[in-house]
Design an enzyme around this catalytic site. Structure first.
Site, PDB file in Angstrom:
ATOM      1  N   ASP A 369       0.636  -1.009  -0.044  1.00 46.53           N
ATOM      2  CA  ASP A 369      -0.047   0.019  -0.016  1.00 46.53           C
ATOM      3  C   ASP A 369       0.850   1.239   0.071  1.00 46.53           C
ATOM      4  O   ASP A 369       1.778   1.461   0.771  1.00 46.53           O
ATOM      5  CB  ASP A 369      -0.911  -0.028   1.024  1.00 46.53           C
ATOM      6  CG  ASP A 369      -1.822   1.001   1.477  1.00 46.53           C
ATOM      7  OD1 ASP A 369      -2.594   1.257   0.429  1.00 46.53           O
ATOM      8  OD2 ASP A 369      -1.501   2.022   2.328  1.00 46.53           O
ATOM      9  N   GLU A 405       1.699  -0.497  -5.041  1.00 47.78           N
ATOM     10  CA  GLU A 405       0.791   0.784  -5.426  1.00 47.78           C
ATOM     11  C   GLU A 405       1.541   1.838  -5.462  1.00 47.78           C
ATOM     12  O   GLU A 405       2.129   2.244  -4.644  1.00 47.78           O
ATOM     13  CB  GLU A 405      -0.204   0.907  -4.207  1.00 47.78           C
ATOM     14  CG  GLU A 405      -1.186   1.960  -4.519  1.00 47.78           C
ATOM     15  CD  GLU A 405      -2.220   2.399  -3.416  1.00 47.78           C
ATOM     16  OE1 GLU A 405      -3.262   2.518  -3.563  1.00 47.78           O
ATOM     17  OE2 GLU A 405      -1.837   2.226  -2.166  1.00 47.78           O
TER      18      GLU A 405
END
Length: 740
Positions: A369, A405
């Site tokens: 993330d 990401e």
């Protein structure tokens, strides 16, 4: 209580069969107490007797699995210098392998008095209100478990939430809904096997905290991007954590009980065993497990956040602080803090966590993330930062799937295409381009062609291959596929932020009506658009990622930021599942699996290879003529054809022989009206192969992975319905030659 010196490594609580070694890092502490709790919550404190290289440690014989514990760090309280040690705050072990209980949002959980946020310190004892770390057994019978090790180019990812998928599933027993065990149930596995996905990407399962603000408003951190334990599976997803006094929910399952998971019954750390059983069950069926991990920040927030773990142990070491105002935190994540990736013990914590999940929990990869935050050495994003250097040389972590990401919320944080060679990336440009194309936005066809063929413009320069691109149209963050074609605007009122949260520019199109409608034409168009997106996703080069629930038409009622909606907004509604869409999606994945031309290992070269007579790829206008330079830059153009040469796919079989596939022609038409196409039949494109058969038509919803559709000839004028695509497979060969 007798305590021995023990060892500084490994960090955390390590049970050896006779006792447990405890070790924790703090450079700033002057004294560290180990706090042991019995089942009644009675606390026993003992000083860790040794410190080696800033790691405090001690060994307790006869302390074993199930023992709940925490630490208290004695040291400076000097927020202006970045130090926040308060022995009144019980601290979780950063290396805890299981955590029991949950936070009760009492004032004691904070380092300052509520009446004076700039004051402090707050001397209230937090132990009665915070969760406890748990000693766990390292023993588990993995039997013959092994990773499926699916090659990247053959991977199809299914992004899913443990609870959301299972909590309303009618075939999963009520006592298993919302749990790891529910996700390992044969009914769940049967769904993925029917679809043909090769990996499930679990939304965060590290131990998490439900934010004080959300709980105050009756909401929860459903998505889970609020980690506090990087080695511990979240305890609320364990079946043993259901409190018996919780009654049944209106859906026939213990939903009320799920809200109470993580209580006393979880004290023995059974969530660890249950998670291992999940991995073992999926591996048995050839399905990989990828974890969505949040190493960019923790649940402790900014200077007004709670003191749970790292903040009280060594705040200045673990977090990025403003250099001239060390009371405050640098925030590249929008959550209040960012981990200090420049500190060796922070890097060690993350690497130890990753290795633990691979070696001890047998997971097959990670999706990071806001990975751009991990690359920030000073302020700018550095592609060769220490974190990525360490990953590159690590013999364990470097061998699993690594997905970034590639952005964060800081300046210069959008880094799609800039990660090192080992990494795949969520391709946000793919998402945006494909959405724009099918909603009819004016854009160059060159952008669409780049995304469809794997985005070589982004990844080839760093030596990567098409599998570097994780292609997705929808993900947990944003509209579901059903909502993408039903809403122009976000509808996040249920989040209680006056609809200010979430992305406002969604590149969505409601097909003429905002939200639900009974209009048959609008409903038909929406179904076709969903098929267009799914077909484009599964036929594109790269690794496709399907948002869990898109295959059954799951809606979030226009909420594009349902991070706090632990209810019917986010949960799968299996009773309303769109069976036709599910069957269509499964056939699409089967078509991709059957034909390696849709999942090449290498880039298209735009020339003949492997002895083929024609190029490996060709681009055409609807009339069958080749695309010229000017055609690529025509923003009003909404249609094109692509020829994929199955005789030039750069893939070899087990004997080292080139694999030969059928050739395909795909006609894309994003115009509102039907358009006449001709499959090219010039000498340069194999005039001898004139017969084709339809294998996919998004207008009708038919997929014929094994053939069986309408036959056409290259010279025929073929009508392609408005806002649809059609795929043709070449049928004939000439003089015994293999199809090309």
């Amino acid at each position: 209580m007798k305590i021995y010196p023990g060892y500084a490594y490994p960090l955390g609580a390590t049970y050896d069969g006779a006792g447990t070694n405890f070790a924790v890092f703090s450079e700033v502490a002057e004294r560290v107490e180990l706090c042991l709790f019995d089942q009644e919550g009675t606390e026993t404190r003992v000083d860790l007797p040794e410190v080696t290289a800033f790691c405090w440690h001690g060994y307790l014989p006869q302390v074993g699995p199930g023992q709940r514990y925490g630490f208290r760090a004695h040291g400076p309280w000097a927020p202006d210098r970045g130090h926040r040690c308060l022995p009144e705050k019980l601290l979780l072990d950063p290396y805890a392998k299981a955590i029991a209980g949950r936070v009760e949002w009492h004032e004691a959980m904070f380092s300052y008095p509520f009446a004076d946020p700039d004051g402090g310190p707050n001397r209230l004892d937090s132990a009665p209100y915070c969760p406890k770390s748990v000693v766990v057994t390292p023993y588990f019978d993995w039997a013959d478990d092994h990773s499926p090790r699916t090659p990247p180019h053959e991977t199809v990812i299914y992004e899913v939430h443990v609870k959301g998928f299972t909590v309303r599933h009618p075939e999963i027993p009520p006592e298993l809904r919302g749990t790891y065990a529910g996700l390992a149930h044969p009914a769940a596995i049967a769904h993925w096997k029917r679809l043909g996905v090769t990996a499930v990407e679990l939304m965060p399962v590290h131990q998490l905290i439900h934010d004080h603000r959300l709980v105050t408003h009756g909401l929860r951190n459903y998505w889970g991007y609020n980690s506090i334990g990087y080695l511990a599976p979240h305890n609320e997803y364990a079946t043993v954590a259901v409190r018996p006094e919780a009654g049944p929910s209106e859906h026939g399952g213990p939903a009320a009980g799920l809200l109470e998971r993580g209580g006393p019954a979880a004290a023995l750390g059974e969530q660890v065993q249950e998670f291992k059983q999940l991995v073992k069950a999926l591996h048995r069926e050839g399905i990989e497990v990828i974890l969505d991990v949040v190493y960019n920040h923790t649940a402790e927030g900014n200077h007004l956040g709670p003191t749970l773990c790292l903040k009280g142990l060594d705040n200045a070491a673990y977090y990025r602080l403003l250099p001239d105002q060390r009371r405050f935190y640098m925030d590249y994540t929008g959550t209040g803090n960012s981990l200090n990736m420049r500190h060796p013990h922070v890097l060690q914590l993350i690497m130890d966590s990753l290795r633990y999940w691979v070696k001890e929990m047998h997971v097959d990869g990670f999706r990071f993330d806001l990975a751009a935050t991990l690359a920030r050495e000073l302020h700018d994003v550095d592609r060769l930062s220490a974190f990525f250097d360490i990953i590159q040389q690590d013999p364990v972590v470097s061998q699993v799937k690594l997905i970034a990401e590639p952005w964060d919320v800081g300046e210069g944080g959008y880094q799609v295409g800039n990660f090192p060679p080992l990494w795949s990336e969520w391709n946000g440009k793919y998402r945006d381009t494909v959405r724009d194309y099918w909603r009819g936005e004016n854009q160059t066809l060159g952008d669409f062609a780049n995304r469809f063929t794997g985005s070589s413009d982004l990844y080839a320069v760093t030596g990567r291959v098409p599998s570097a691109s994780i292609n997705f149209v929808t993900a947990h963050d944003g509209f579901t596929l059903a909502d993408l074609v039903a809403y122009n605007d976000k509808h996040n009122e249920a989040n209680l932020e006056e609809n200010r949260d979430g992305e406002s520019h969604n590149r969505s199109w409601n097909c003429g009506v905002e939200g639900p409608t009974d209009d048959p034409e609008v409903r038909s168009l929406r179904r076709r658009q969903q098929r267009n997106f799914l077909a484009t996703l599964m036929l594109s080069q790269g690794i496709p990622m399907l948002l869990g629930g898109d295959e059954i038409g799951r809606t979030q009622r226009g909420n594009n930021n349902a991070y706090c909606q632990d209810d019917e907004v986010s949960w799968f509604d299996w009773e309303a599942a769109d069976e036709e869409l599910l069957a269509f999606t499964a056939e699409l994945i089967a078509l991709r699996r059957m034909h390696p031309v849709f999942r090449r290992r290498r880039w298209f070269l735009g020339r003949p290879i492997h002895g083929a007579e024609v190029k490996d790829i060709g681009w055409f206008k609807p009339d069958g003529g080749e695309m010229g330079e000017g055609d690529w830059h025509e923003g009003l153009a909404k249609s094109l054809g692509v020829f994929l040469n199955g005789g030039a796919i750069q893939t070899v079989d087990g004997r080292g022989e080139p694999v030969v596939d059928s050739s395909f022609y795909i006609a894309f038409n994003a115009f509102e009206q039907p358009l006449a196409f001709r499959i090219p039949d010039g000498a340069d494109w194999g005039r001898r192969w004139r017969r084709w058969i339809t294998v996919l038509d998004t207008a009708s919803g038919e997929v014929h992975a094994d053939g069986g559709g309408q036959e056409v000839a290259s010279s025929e004028e073929i009508q392609i319905a408005g806002r649809s695509l059609r795929v043709f497979r070449r049928l004939q060969t000439a003089r015994g030659k293999k199809p090309q």
